[in-house]
Enzyme design. Structure first.
Site, mmCIF file in Angstrom:
data_model
loop_
_atom_site.group_PDB
_atom_site.id
_atom_site.type_symbol
_atom_site.label_atom_id
_atom_site.label_comp_id
_atom_site.label_asym_id
_atom_site.label_seq_id
_atom_site.Cartn_x
_atom_site.Cartn_y
_atom_site.Cartn_z
ATOM 1 C CB CYS A 139 -9.124 14.493 3.737
ATOM 2 S SG CYS A 139 -8.700 12.875 3.105
ATOM 3 C CG HIS A 167 -10.863 14.060 7.578
ATOM 4 N ND1 HIS A 167 -11.840 13.501 6.777
ATOM 5 C CD2 HIS A 167 -9.689 13.459 7.233
ATOM 6 C CE1 HIS A 167 -11.267 12.622 5.977
ATOM 7 N NE2 HIS A 167 -9.974 12.572 6.230
ATOM 8 C CG ASN A 219 -10.415 9.110 5.015
ATOM 9 O OD1 ASN A 219 -11.075 9.991 4.476
ATOM 10 N ND2 ASN A 219 -9.130 9.238 5.267
HETATM 11 C C1 LIG Z 1 -2.904 3.061 8.522
HETATM 12 C C2 LIG Z 1 -2.874 2.852 10.018
HETATM 13 C C3 LIG Z 1 -4.251 2.407 10.482
HETATM 14 C C4 LIG Z 1 -1.889 1.725 10.313
HETATM 15 O O1 LIG Z 1 -1.829 1.541 11.699
HETATM 16 P P1 LIG Z 1 -0.417 1.400 12.422
HETATM 17 O O2 LIG Z 1 -0.714 1.172 13.836
HETATM 18 O O3 LIG Z 1 0.389 2.596 12.063
HETATM 19 O O4 LIG Z 1 0.123 0.094 11.749
HETATM 20 P P2 LIG Z 1 1.497 -0.141 10.971
HETATM 21 O O5 LIG Z 1 1.492 0.554 9.653
HETATM 22 O O6 LIG Z 1 2.633 0.135 11.912
HETATM 23 O O7 LIG Z 1 1.428 -1.680 10.720
HETATM 24 C C5 LIG Z 1 1.438 -2.613 11.790
HETATM 25 C C6 LIG Z 1 1.351 -3.991 11.206
HETATM 26 O O8 LIG Z 1 0.025 -4.207 10.700
HETATM 27 C C7 LIG Z 1 0.115 -4.646 9.348
HETATM 28 N N1 LIG Z 1 -1.047 -4.155 8.621
HETATM 29 C C8 LIG Z 1 -1.145 -3.046 7.833
HETATM 30 N N2 LIG Z 1 -2.395 -2.948 7.348
HETATM 31 C C9 LIG Z 1 -3.085 -3.997 7.838
HETATM 32 C C10 LIG Z 1 -4.407 -4.431 7.701
HETATM 33 N N3 LIG Z 1 -5.309 -3.793 6.956
HETATM 34 N N4 LIG Z 1 -4.784 -5.554 8.361
HETATM 35 C C11 LIG Z 1 -3.918 -6.244 9.117
HETATM 36 N N5 LIG Z 1 -2.642 -5.873 9.280
HETATM 37 C C12 LIG Z 1 -2.223 -4.770 8.646
HETATM 38 C C13 LIG Z 1 1.412 -4.083 8.828
HETATM 39 O O9 LIG Z 1 1.865 -4.827 7.719
HETATM 40 C C14 LIG Z 1 2.301 -4.236 10.039
HETATM 41 O O10 LIG Z 1 2.729 -5.586 10.112
HETATM 42 P P3 LIG Z 1 4.232 -5.934 10.618
HETATM 43 O O11 LIG Z 1 4.302 -5.408 12.027
HETATM 44 O O12 LIG Z 1 4.264 -7.413 10.504
HETATM 45 O O13 LIG Z 1 5.144 -5.208 9.678
HETATM 46 C C15 LIG Z 1 -2.463 4.135 10.779
HETATM 47 O O14 LIG Z 1 -1.092 4.377 10.594
HETATM 48 C C16 LIG Z 1 -3.234 5.322 10.319
HETATM 49 O O15 LIG Z 1 -4.450 5.370 10.409
HETATM 50 N N6 LIG Z 1 -2.550 6.378 9.836
HETATM 51 C C17 LIG Z 1 -3.207 7.556 9.352
HETATM 52 C C18 LIG Z 1 -3.784 7.268 8.019
HETATM 53 C C19 LIG Z 1 -4.787 8.262 7.581
HETATM 54 O O16 LIG Z 1 -5.567 8.736 8.351
HETATM 55 N N7 LIG Z 1 -4.779 8.565 6.291
HETATM 56 C C20 LIG Z 1 -5.674 9.444 5.694
HETATM 57 C C21 LIG Z 1 -5.383 10.812 6.078
HETATM 58 S S1 LIG Z 1 -6.539 11.887 5.395
#
Ligand SMILES: CC(C)(COP(=O)(O)OP(=O)(O)OC[C@H]1O[C@@H](n2cnc3c(N)ncnc32)[C@H](O)[C@@H]1OP(=O)(O)O)[C@@H](O)C(=O)NCCC(=O)NCCS
Length: 361
Positions: A111, A249, A279
Site C-alpha cells: 500500500c 492511504h 482498500n
Molecule cells: C480488520 C479490522 C477492521 C478488524 O476490526 P477489529 O475491531 O480489530 O475487530 P477484531 O479483529 O478484534 O474482531 C472482532 C470480532 O469481529 C469478528 N469479525 C472479523 N471480521 C469480521 C467481519 N468481516 N464481519 C463480522 N465480524 C467480523 C471477529 O471474528 C471478532 O469476533 P469475536 O469477538 O467473536 O472473536 C481492523 O482491525 C483493521 O482495520 N485493522 C487494520 C487493517 C488494515 O488496515 N489493513 C491494511 C493495511 S494497509
C-alpha cells in the site's frame, strides 16, 4: 533548483460495484459491522487485468499533463497484484501506452508503493537524470480474494491511479519524502504460499488467502503514518496548519481519524473516499489524488500531505506544493472494455474452488 512537480493525474475504477450487503450473502458479516469498523460501504471488482487498469489511468494522467507517451523517461508501476512476474507488469503497460523511450519497472511495497514510487522519481528528477516520469498505482486484489474468509474479504478492492511528475525550475513540487519498512511486523499482513513459496503441485495450492492480524496492523499503521507525516512536515518547514489537504492511504476510516488526531490537524482537511472503493493498496492514494483535483479540493499552490502504510510493513509520507494548474490540459475517451458479467458470475469459479479447498483454522 530543479523541483519535481505533478502535472497530470488520472484514475480508473472498474465498473462492477460490490456492496457490503452482497458480501453478507457470502459470509457471516453485515453492512453495519463493515461500515462501523472500517468505513467501507462498497468496493470495485475488476473484470480485466491489472495492466489494463494501469494503462487507462496512465492515459488519463498523460492527457491531463498534455504529455505524449513518447516523452516519458521512466515508468514506475507500484503493484503487489501484477499480471505476471515475468515479464513484469509495467512492460505490458509500456506497450499499451507506446511509451517506448522510457525505462520501466514494477515496485512492490504494497500500500505504500505509490509513495515509494514518487520518492524514487523525485530523486531521479532532482538529480537531473530524467525529466518526465509516469508513476502508477494499480491493484487487482480481488484476484487473490478468498470470498469465504471474512477477516479480509470485506477490506480490499480494485482500481488504479497515476500521475505525471515533471522537472520544473518553478517554486512548487515535492518538498519532502520519508519512507521506511518494519520487517519485524512482516507476518502481520501476508499472502502465504504465493511466489516460489507456492507448493504448486499440491491440490488446492491456489486457495490463496490474505491473512492479517488486524489489531497489530492498525496500531502500527497509526504510529508509522503519524511519525513519517511529522518528519516530512519538519523537513519541509511546514506546520500542520500550513497543510491544506491530507490524502491518507484509504485502509480504514478509524486509522485515518487516529492519524489526523495525532497530527493535531483539522479533520475537515482530510480527503476520504474509502466508503466507495475500500482498500485498493498502491492505487489508493493516486485514485484519491485525481478525485481531489476533480472535486476542487486541490487549489493552485495547495500544500498537500500524503501518507501510507502497508505490508512489509512499509510506511511512507510525502509533502508537496501543488503548481498553478488544477485543470487538465486535455482528456481522453480511452476506457476499459465493458463488463458483461454480474458479480455472482465473476466470482463463481473462485467461490467453487475455495469451497472445495479452503478450511478456516
Ligand atoms: C480488520 C479490522 C477492521 C478488524 O476490526 P477489529 O475491531 O480489530 O475487530 P477484531 O479483529 O478484534 O474482531 C472482532 C470480532 O469481529 C469478528 N469479525 C472479523 N471480521 C469480521 C467481519 N468481516 N464481519 C463480522 N465480524 C467480523 C471477529 O471474528 C471478532 O469476533 P469475536 O469477538 O467473536 O472473536 C481492523 O482491525 C483493521 O482495520 N485493522 C487494520 C487493517 C488494515 O488496515 N489493513 C491494511 C493495511 S494497509
Amino acid at each position: 533548483m530543479t523541483n519535481a512537480t505533478i502535472t497530470g493525474w488520472g484514475n480508473c475504477l472498474p465498473p462492477t460495484v460490490v456492496t457490503n450487503d452482497q458480501l453478507a450473502e457470502l459470509i457471516d458479516t453485515s453492512d453495519e459491522w463493515i461500515s462501523t469498523r472500517t468505513g467501507i460501504k462498497e468496493r470495485r471488482l475488476c473484470h480485466v487485468k491489472t495492466s489494463d487498469m494501469a494503462h487507462i489511468a496512465a492515459e488519463r494522467a498523460l492527457a491531463a499533463a498534455g504529455v505524449d507517451a513518447s516523452e516519458i523517461d521512466l515508468i514506475i508501476l507500484a503493484t503487489c497484484t501484477g499480471d505476471t512476474l515475468i515479464p513484469n507488469t509495467v512492460s505490458r503497460v509500456q506497450e499499451k501506452l507506446g511509451a517506448f523511450n522510457a525505462a520501466a519497472m514494477d515496485i512492490n511495497t504494497a500500500c505504500s508503493g505509490f509513495l515509494y514510487g514518487l520518492t524514487m522519481a523525485r530523486a531521479q528528477i532532482e538529480t537531473g537524470l530524467v525529466k518526465k516520469v509516469l508513476i502508477i498505482g494499480a491493484e487487482k486484489l480481488t484476484a487473490y480474494m478468498n470470498w469465504k474468509y471474512r477477516k479480509t474479504a470485506v477490506i480490499f478492492g480494485d482500481g488504479s491511479g497515476a500521475v505525471v511528475l515533471e522537472a520544473t525550475e518553478e517554486d512548487h513540487g515535492i518538498l519532502a519524502t520519508a519512507i521506511g519498512n518494519d520487517s519485524k511486523g512482516a507476518d502481520f499482513l501476508q499472502l502465504p504460499g504465493f511466489g516460489t513459496d507456492m507448493d504448486r503441485f499440491k491440490e488446492g495450492a491456489g486457495a490463496l488467502t490474505i491473512v492479517m492480524d488486524g489489531q497489530e496492523v492498525f496500531k502500527r499503521a497509526v504510529a508509522g503514518m503519524s511519525q513519517k507525516s511529522k518528519k516530512v512536515l519538519t523537513d519541509s518547514g511546514l506546520s500542520k496548519d500550513d497543510i491544506d489537504l491530507i490524502i491518507p492511504h484509504q485502509a480504514n476510516l478509524r486509522i485515518i481519524d487516529a492519524v489526523v488526531k495525532r497530527l493535531g490537524a483539522d479533520p475537515a482537511k482530510t480527503f476520504i473516499n474509502i466508503h466507495k472503493y475500500g482498500n485498493t493498496s498502491a492505487a489508493s492514494i493516486p485514485i484519491a489524488l485525481a478525485e481531489a483535483v476533480e472535486e476542487g479540493r486541490i487549489k493552485p499552490g495547495s500544500r498537500i500531505l500524503l501518507t501510507a502504510f502497508g505490508a512489509g510493513l512499509s510506511v511512507a509520507a510525502v509533502a508537496l506544493k501543488w503548481g498553478d494548474r488544477v485543470t487538465p490540459i486535455s482528456t481522453t475517451d480511452k476506457d476499459l472494455p465493458p463488463c458483461n458479467q454480474s458479480f455472482d458470475e465473476l466470482i463463481a469459479p473462485a467461490l467453487e474452488y475455495y469451497e472445495k479447498h479452503f478450511k478456516e483454522e
